[in-house]
Design a protein around this motif. Structure first.
Motif, short mmCIF file in Angstrom:
data_model
loop_
_atom_site.label_atom_id
_atom_site.label_comp_id
_atom_site.label_asym_id
_atom_site.label_seq_id
_atom_site.Cartn_x
_atom_site.Cartn_y
_atom_site.Cartn_z
N GLN A 40 0.81 -1.21 0.04
CA GLN A 40 0.08 -0.04 0.06
C GLN A 40 0.97 1.35 0.05
OE1 GLN A 40 -3.18 -0.07 -0.17
NE2 GLN A 40 -3.77 2.04 0.41
N ASP A 41 0.27 2.07 -0.68
CA ASP A 41 1.14 3.42 -0.69
C ASP A 41 0.88 4.22 0.73
OD1 ASP A 41 2.26 4.10 -3.28
OD2 ASP A 41 0.35 3.31 -3.83
N VAL A 42 1.47 3.97 1.72
CA VAL A 42 1.41 4.81 3.27
C VAL A 42 2.45 5.82 3.12
CG1 VAL A 42 1.30 4.47 5.54
CG2 VAL A 42 0.51 2.43 4.42
N GLY A 89 4.69 17.18 -10.29
CA GLY A 89 3.83 16.75 -9.18
C GLY A 89 4.19 16.08 -8.23
N ARG A 90 5.24 15.33 -8.17
CA ARG A 90 5.55 14.34 -7.19
C ARG A 90 6.68 14.85 -6.28
NH1 ARG A 90 4.85 8.26 -8.83
NH2 ARG A 90 4.39 8.03 -6.83
N VAL A 91 7.20 15.98 -6.46
CA VAL A 91 7.91 16.85 -5.37
C VAL A 91 7.54 16.76 -4.13
CG1 VAL A 91 6.88 19.04 -5.89
CG2 VAL A 91 9.29 18.94 -5.27
N ALA A 130 12.27 1.70 -1.17
CA ALA A 130 12.79 2.75 -1.59
C ALA A 130 12.36 3.14 -3.07
CB ALA A 130 14.57 2.70 -1.45
N LYS A 131 11.92 4.30 -3.42
CA LYS A 131 11.68 4.46 -4.74
C LYS A 131 11.71 5.92 -5.35
CE LYS A 131 6.71 5.70 -4.03
NZ LYS A 131 5.31 5.13 -3.88
N HIS A 132 11.81 6.34 -6.48
CA HIS A 132 11.63 5.26 -7.74
C HIS A 132 13.01 5.08 -8.38
CE1 HIS A 132 7.90 7.40 -7.05
NE2 HIS A 132 7.37 6.08 -7.34
N PHE A 150 12.90 -2.43 -3.25
CA PHE A 150 13.11 -1.22 -4.14
C PHE A 150 11.98 -1.02 -5.06
CE2 PHE A 150 17.29 1.34 -3.80
CZ PHE A 150 17.63 0.83 -2.53
N MET A 151 11.73 0.00 -5.60
CA MET A 151 10.86 0.08 -6.73
C MET A 151 11.57 0.83 -7.82
SD MET A 151 6.79 1.91 -7.09
CE MET A 151 6.19 0.95 -6.00
N ASN A 152 11.40 0.20 -9.07
CA ASN A 152 11.99 1.21 -10.18
C ASN A 152 11.00 2.17 -10.88
OD1 ASN A 152 10.34 -0.45 -12.13
ND2 ASN A 152 11.77 -2.06 -12.28
N SER A 153 11.31 2.62 -11.76
CA SER A 153 10.61 3.87 -12.11
C SER A 153 10.14 4.09 -13.67
CB SER A 153 11.60 5.06 -11.98
OG SER A 153 12.79 5.16 -12.53
N PHE A 154 9.05 4.77 -13.83
CA PHE A 154 8.61 4.99 -15.20
C PHE A 154 9.37 5.60 -16.17
CE2 PHE A 154 4.80 5.44 -12.62
CZ PHE A 154 3.89 4.36 -12.71
N ASN A 155 10.25 6.37 -15.81
CA ASN A 155 11.27 7.18 -16.75
C ASN A 155 12.42 6.32 -17.68
OD1 ASN A 155 12.07 7.35 -14.05
ND2 ASN A 155 14.05 7.72 -15.23
N ASP A 193 7.58 -0.43 -11.21
CA ASP A 193 6.29 0.57 -10.91
C ASP A 193 5.15 0.00 -11.67
OD1 ASP A 193 4.83 2.50 -9.66
OD2 ASP A 193 6.06 4.20 -10.44
N TRP A 194 3.95 0.80 -11.36
CA TRP A 194 2.52 0.25 -11.86
C TRP A 194 2.56 0.12 -13.34
CZ3 TRP A 194 -2.27 0.20 -9.18
CH2 TRP A 194 -3.48 -0.27 -10.12
N GLY A 195 2.78 -1.14 -13.98
CA GLY A 195 2.58 -1.34 -15.24
C GLY A 195 3.91 -0.84 -16.01
N PHE A 214 -2.56 15.05 -1.22
CA PHE A 214 -2.53 14.02 -2.21
C PHE A 214 -1.77 12.90 -1.55
CE2 PHE A 214 -1.13 11.52 -6.03
CZ PHE A 214 -2.29 11.81 -6.78
N TRP A 215 -2.25 11.83 -1.90
CA TRP A 215 -1.61 10.38 -1.39
C TRP A 215 -2.12 10.07 0.14
CZ3 TRP A 215 -0.39 6.71 -4.41
CH2 TRP A 215 0.44 6.89 -5.43
N ALA A 216 -3.28 10.85 0.58
CA ALA A 216 -3.66 10.43 1.80
C ALA A 216 -4.46 9.13 1.73
CB ALA A 216 -4.60 11.46 2.26
#
Ligand code: BGC
Length: 744
Positions: A109-111, A167-169, A206-208, A250-255, A286-288, A426-428
């Motif tokens: 979960q994104d806590v 936005g993810r700053v 630890a992401k992303h 660890f989670m990798n990233s979309f970029n 990461d997602w998809g 966001f992310w609450a």
């Protein structure tokens, strides 16, 4: 019973006893190997597959999977995300217990900033520069999440961000690798507590991984193009810190990074993370992001995507279905080895064993504990404390703040005065109840005592109607002091919420102008997930507090600061630009061959001709109700060998009327070096509490590591020469400085 039968039974009982105690004595690697030996290839691939629980989606939803519970029973799923609450996780875990090998599911979960009690957004918490408070916030989030059935949080996000359009700053710790690394450590320690296996610990992620925060133009999901030296210098350190702190995943990233999607990046996931750094946990996509490599144009189809991802070191597939649909074929065609599959599965099973899910798959599904642990008064109080610590005082002309308790009337004006959703940000999580959120209005009602509170909304967050300006002006005219609550809607900063225009939205700054025209003292609260641009307000409003999105206790925390029950001490963890055109803007830049000497020095210098060169508010900036004096700088020696240390000490005095804390910051500059070094790099800080008039001595140690950097060959080196040390209350407010030599 004859004696032969008796001894057979005895032997049988003994052998069960021996094998049970043998199983108990087995180490986790042995248990993992024993389980792997029993697994079919299909069951192994199932462990690498993660589905969304279809409750809430945090990415584009696929519907081609049929009944997910049935898939779990068939052993096709290793983990589920976005299912919370013990009632719901239990249903899925029961399905897993019907699979052939009964391998428990992991619930992720994104806590990100709290579970039931929402804490300030991570960027806000970073402004506290208070590692104990940040760790505690993560600790409480983990305690609550674990009680709610969650095993794994997709946090901390440790991406360095130099671009407030992104936005993810809001999810990270800002722009600095040193501060970011300490915060990464604090958050991982907080989430994982005394270690996996405890009932209040969740796995951190630890992401992303990596460089996601450097998306070109600040546009989410965009490409990243950077030198490998910058990667190592700026973007990797917080990940290394998270790893050293024990991050389980660890989670990798979309970029893509320099043309290779992070998800298929062998250099990042295998060479750096697993081989060089020795990471023992597992990597989730990461997602998809595995399937999205088709859009990148990196592969033709999901078959090739799965091959590229797994062979690059990505262990678990979040929601792209590339693994579940293709890995068996890839193994059959020898494109992927069984050894690699076993290694990935082994990493995931290891975590399931460490969480002790094989001892009891329902150990996180205790309804009584869930009820008892969530939302306790202690958690609420901690949320209020870190919220106060996150508020940055940007301006306080004529000591408008703190407010006196003897005011007759305060006018609360602005679109965010009564907002609750915006306080959560966001992310609450959707776990707590919105009633638990304290709006500014409610916080002020609690704190204002005999003072009368008036209210006018004045305008909407984004709507451009000015119809209510007049009423706001009239309300202002009836008050002694005006507090304005302005900012962003909760969904204006976050994932996929990049903006090219980061000005205070709508007509809000015009409303501030209208209210300031009343001639009354105006305090502007800016509530947002990112740095915004608000030049008129910065120039004309007498007092400004940047309150970000502070979580459930926002209203109380702001009231504490407004009334001086808490003296603000936060410092910006990211540079605030004057205009979007300055972005990316960050304090630790290189000097260039033509550095501007001042804000107006534009004659063939590295500057903009249409605005000052400096940022609006610099990294590390933030005021207090009191004032501080830095003096008596002393270096233990003026030159050092690599094998030695230099101790730098100075006196810090509270010269004002209020007790307060100062974050004393310590920066270094390598004056001449090849390759070049930044004009300033944060190398230490200390948050010091001082009573009025009190002086404390503060010291920092300079050792070889603080002077080291990467050369083009990525070797960590030091070069002899002169270094400048700078100490002050902000990156642009250096109070003490001196030079020293590194002689070998
Ligand atoms: C985000 C991740 C998040 C995941 C699961 C993705 O869209 O980039 O940070 O953990 O969704 O919600």
């Amino acid at each position: 019973m004859n004696s032969c039968k008796k001894s057979f039974i005895l032997l049988y009982i003994l052998s069960i006893g021996i094998s049970t105690s043998y199983a108990q004595q087995q180490s986790i690697p042995q248990k993992v190997q024993a389980l792997l030996n029993k697994m079919t290839l299909a069951e192994k691939i199932g462990q690498l597959n993660q589905y969304n629980g279809d409750w809430e989606a945090t990415g584009p939803v696929s519907t081609d999977v049929g009944n997910k519970l049935d898939a779990v029973k068939r052993g096709e799923v290793g983990s589920i995300l976005n299912i919370v609450g013990v009632k719901h996780t239990r249903v899925f875990q029961e399905a897993a217990m019907k699979s052939r090998l009964k391998i428990p599911l992991l619930f992720g979960q994104d806590v990100i900033h709290g579970y039931s009690v929402t804490f300030p957004i991570p960027l806000a918490e970073a402004a506290s520069w208070d590692m104990a408070a940040i760790e505690k916030s993560a600790r409480i989030a983990a305690t609550e999440a674990a009680a709610g059935g969650v095993h794994w949080t997709f946090a901390p996000m440790v991406d360095i961000a130099r671009d407030p359009r992104w936005g993810r700053v809001m999810e990270g710790a800002g722009e600095d690798p040193y501060l970011g690394s300490l915060i990464a450590t604090a958050r991982v320690h907080g989430f994982q507590g005394k270690g996996l296996g405890n009932l209040d610990a969740v796995m951190a992620c630890a992401k992303h991984f990596t460089a996601y925060g450097a998306a070109i133009g600040g546009r989410d999901y965009n490409s990243v193009d950077m030198s490998i030296r910058t990667l190592w210098e700026i973007y990797l350190p917080p990940f290394k810190a998270a790893l050293d702190a024990g991050a389980a995943t660890f989670m990798n990233s979309f970029n893509d990074l320099n043309g290779t999607p992070a998800t298929a990046n062998h250099y990042l996931q295998q060479n750096i993370l697993k081989d060089k750094w020795g990471f023992k946990g597992f990597v989730v996509s990461d997602w998809g992001s595995i399937g999205e490599m088709i859009n990148h144009g990196y592969v033709n189809d999901n078959y090739e995507a799965a091959e590229a991802a797994i062979n690059a070191g990505n262990d678990m597939d979040m929601e792209s279905r590339s693994y579940i649909n293709n890995l068996a074929k890839l193994v059959a065609y020898k494109k992927v080895s069984v050894t690699r599959i076993d290694e990935a599965v082994g990493r995931i099973l290891t975590k399931k064993f460490e969480l002790r899910l094989f001892d009891d798959p329902y150990r996180f599904c205790n309804a009584e504990r869930e009820k008892r642990v969530l939302n306790t008064p202690e958690h609420v109080e901690a949320a209020r404390d870190i919220a106060r610590k996150s508020i940055v005082l940007l301006k306080n002309e004529h000591q408008v703040l703190p407010l006196s308790k003897n005011l007759n009337t305060i006018a609360l004006i602005g679109p965010l005065v009564k907002s609750k959703k915006e306080m959560k940000g966001f992310w609450a999580q959707n776990v707590g109840n919105e009633d638990e959120v304290v709006s500014l209005y409610e916080g002020m009602q609690q704190a204002a005592g005999k003072t009368k509170l008036l209210y006018a909304k004045g305008c909407d967050i984004t709507d451009t109607s000015r119809t209510d300006f007049n009423e706001a002006y009239k309300t202002a005219m009836q008050a002694d002091v005006i507090v304005m609550a302005m900012g962003e809607r909760f969904d204006m900063t976050g994932e996929a919420k990049s903006r090219s225009n980061i000005h205070l939205p709508g007509v809000q700054e015009e409303l501030i102008k209208a209210v300031v025209a009343s001639g009354k003292p105006v305090i502007v609260l800016l509530m947002a997930g990112r740095p915004m641009v608000f030049n008129w307000t910065a120039d004309h409003a007498p007092a400004i507090l940047y309150t970000w999105w502070l979580g459930n206790q926002a209203g109380n925390a702001i009231a504490d600061v407004l009334y001086g029950k808490y003296n603000p001490a936060a410092k910006l963890p990211i540079t605030f630009p004057r205009a979007e055109g300055q972005i990316p803007i960050y304090y630790n830049h290189l000097n260039t061959g033509r550095p501007a000497k001042s804000d107006t020095d534009v004659f063939y210098t590295s500057a903009y001709t249409d605005l000052p060169n400096s940022p609006r508010f610099a990294f590390g900036y933030g005021l207090s109700y009191t004032t501080f004096k830095y003096s008596n700088l002393h270096l233990s020696k003026k030159s050092m060998l690599k094998s030695e240390d230099v101790t730098v000490s100075f006196d810090l005095q509270n010269t004002g009327k209020y007790a307060g804390e100062e974050v004393a910051q310590f920066y270094l500059r390598d004056l001449v070096s090849q390759p070049l070094r930044p004009v300033k790099e944060l190398k230490g800080f200390e948050k010091v509490m001082l009573q009025p008039g009190e002086t404390k001595s503060v010291s920092f140690t300079i050792d070889k590591e603080k002077l080291a950097f990467y050369n083009d060959e990525l070797e960590r080196i030091t070069q002899p020469g002169t270094f400048r040390l700078m100490i002050g209350g902000a990156s642009d407010n250096i109070q003490l400085q001196d030079d020293f030599e590194l002689t070998n």
